[in-house]
Design a protein around this motif. Sequence first.
Motif, short mmCIF file in Angstrom:
data_model
loop_
_atom_site.label_atom_id
_atom_site.label_comp_id
_atom_site.label_asym_id
_atom_site.label_seq_id
_atom_site.Cartn_x
_atom_site.Cartn_y
_atom_site.Cartn_z
N UNK A 26 0.83 -1.20 0.00
CA UNK A 26 0.00 0.00 0.00
C UNK A 26 0.87 1.26 0.00
N UNK A 27 2.05 1.18 0.57
CA UNK A 27 2.94 2.35 0.56
C UNK A 27 3.39 2.68 -0.87
N UNK A 28 3.57 1.68 -1.71
CA UNK A 28 3.93 1.91 -3.12
C UNK A 28 2.75 2.56 -3.85
N UNK A 29 1.54 2.12 -3.55
CA UNK A 29 0.34 2.71 -4.15
C UNK A 29 0.24 4.18 -3.75
N UNK A 30 0.42 4.46 -2.47
CA UNK A 30 0.34 5.84 -1.99
C UNK A 30 1.43 6.71 -2.61
N UNK A 31 2.62 6.16 -2.75
CA UNK A 31 3.70 6.92 -3.37
C UNK A 31 3.38 7.25 -4.82
N UNK A 32 2.81 6.30 -5.54
CA UNK A 32 2.42 6.56 -6.93
C UNK A 32 1.40 7.69 -7.00
N UNK A 36 2.08 11.30 -8.80
CA UNK A 36 1.22 11.84 -9.86
C UNK A 36 0.77 13.24 -9.49
N UNK A 37 0.31 13.42 -8.26
CA UNK A 37 -0.15 14.74 -7.81
C UNK A 37 0.97 15.78 -7.90
N UNK A 59 2.15 16.40 -28.90
CA UNK A 59 2.11 15.51 -27.74
C UNK A 59 3.47 15.47 -27.07
N UNK A 60 3.45 15.66 -25.77
CA UNK A 60 4.66 15.60 -24.94
C UNK A 60 4.59 14.36 -24.05
N UNK A 61 5.78 13.92 -23.61
CA UNK A 61 5.86 12.79 -22.69
C UNK A 61 6.43 13.28 -21.37
N UNK A 62 5.73 12.94 -20.30
CA UNK A 62 6.18 13.27 -18.96
C UNK A 62 6.43 11.99 -18.19
N UNK A 63 7.11 12.11 -17.07
CA UNK A 63 7.49 10.93 -16.30
C UNK A 63 7.01 11.06 -14.86
N UNK A 64 6.32 10.02 -14.40
CA UNK A 64 5.92 9.94 -13.00
C UNK A 64 7.06 9.31 -12.21
N UNK A 65 7.59 8.24 -12.74
CA UNK A 65 8.77 7.56 -12.19
C UNK A 65 9.40 6.76 -13.33
#
Length: 98
Positions: A26-32, A36-37, A59-65
């Motif tokens: 769940x900590x990985x889910x929360x971090x994701x 994103x935010x 179109x641009x590409x961004x990175x969350x991780x």
Amino acid sequence: MIIIWSPLAEETYYENLEYLHENWSISVVRKFIKDVDITLDLLKTNPEIFHWWDAGKNIRIGYINKHISFFYSLEEKTIFIHLFWNNHREPSVLKKFL
């Protein structure tokens, strides 16, 4: 700037959340979710921060991780999020979505 998510962006965001929930803690889910935010807040203040993916389609590409990217475009004062992409998927499939 305002951010509008396409139906596909919502669907792929939740698919990634579901995958993380099923396979990670769940900590990985929360971090994701937090990542994103933070990334989208950064995008609001600097919408051209990420590189072009396809300049012809605006179109641009961004990175969350390192595992998740997202694709977006700009129009006046609006950021359109098109989809979230797991970078481990087959790249040739991506073109059919964008």
